[in-house]
Motif scaffolding. Structure first.
Motif, PDB file in Angstrom:
ATOM      1  N   ASN A  40       0.802  -1.223   0.000  1.00 10.69           N
ATOM      2  CA  ASN A  40       0.000   0.000   0.000  1.00 10.69           C
ATOM      3  C   ASN A  40       0.837   1.277   0.000  1.00 10.69           C
ATOM      4  OD1 ASN A  40      -2.399  -1.318  -0.165  1.00 10.69           O
ATOM      5  ND2 ASN A  40      -2.883  -1.191   2.002  1.00 10.69           N
ATOM      6  N   ASP A  53      -4.663   2.796  -1.584  1.00  9.46           N
ATOM      7  CA  ASP A  53      -5.674   1.945  -0.957  1.00  9.46           C
ATOM      8  C   ASP A  53      -6.100   2.498   0.392  1.00  9.46           C
ATOM      9  OD1 ASP A  53      -7.451   0.004  -0.267  1.00  9.46           O
ATOM     10  OD2 ASP A  53      -5.982  -1.608  -0.084  1.00  9.46           O
ATOM     11  N   CYS A  54      -6.887   3.536   0.343  1.00 11.69           N
ATOM     12  CA  CYS A  54      -7.346   4.190   1.578  1.00 11.69           C
ATOM     13  C   CYS A  54      -8.695   3.650   2.038  1.00 11.69           C
ATOM     14  CB  CYS A  54      -7.397   5.699   1.369  1.00 11.69           C
ATOM     15  SG  CYS A  54      -5.770   6.420   1.071  1.00 11.69           S
ATOM     16  N   GLY A  55      -8.990   2.404   1.716  1.00 17.75           N
ATOM     17  CA  GLY A  55     -10.261   1.802   2.082  1.00 17.75           C
ATOM     18  C   GLY A  55     -10.442   1.588   3.573  1.00 17.75           C
ATOM     19  N   ALA A  56      -9.360   1.606   4.334  1.00 19.84           N
ATOM     20  CA  ALA A  56      -9.456   1.421   5.784  1.00 19.84           C
ATOM     21  C   ALA A  56      -9.275   2.739   6.531  1.00 19.84           C
ATOM     22  CB  ALA A  56      -8.412   0.404   6.249  1.00 19.84           C
TER      23      ALA A  56
END
Length: 140
Positions: A40, A53-56
């Motif tokens: 990431n 990937d800033c999904g969290a």
């Protein structure tokens, strides 16, 4: 990918127990990526170019991202990293180290799943997780 050394299980447990015993984050919630690991981040010649990937992404304890000191940085860099980071008190570092142990084990599991051709497995993640766990257990 070799699983965790049975002799190291107690060391991992001790790191986790210390993290759980550390005082909670008392500051205001801060934005954290929450899932910093080698896949990431974009790096070129040792320079961080970006985070993907800033999904969290969430607001909370900075220890979640401070765990990257063990997961992403080479051995010996954590002390310098924490010295430069203004909000890394002893409790945050203890929590971050426990989270780094957890993230390392997850990377190792994903690598093991890749070695066994299981869905969503990533064979190249295992060595990164093993190296990170070694840094966590050595405290460097």
């Amino acid at each position: 990918m070799q699983a965790i050394d049975p002799d190291a299980v107690g060391d991992v447990h001790a790191v986790w127990a210390d993290a759980v015993a550390a005082p909670d984050w008392a500051g205001p919630p801060v934005w954290v990526h929450g899932d910093l690991h080698p896949a990431n981040v974009a790096v070129s010649d040792g320079t961080l170019l970006g985070v993907i990937d800033c999904g969290a992404l969430f607001a909370g304890d900075p220890a979640w991202d401070l765990a990257a000191a063990w997961v992403l940085l080479p051995a010996g860099a954590t002390a310098r990293f924490f010295d430069a980071y203004a909000h890394a008190d002893e409790a945050a570092i203890r929590r971050a180290r426990g989270l780094a142990a957890m993230k390392s084990l997850l990377l190792m599991l994903m690598g093991q799943n890749g070695d066994r051709s299981r869905p969503r497995g990533k064979p190249n993640w295992g060595p990164a997780g093993r190296a990170a766990l070694d840094r966590v257990l050595k405290g460097v």
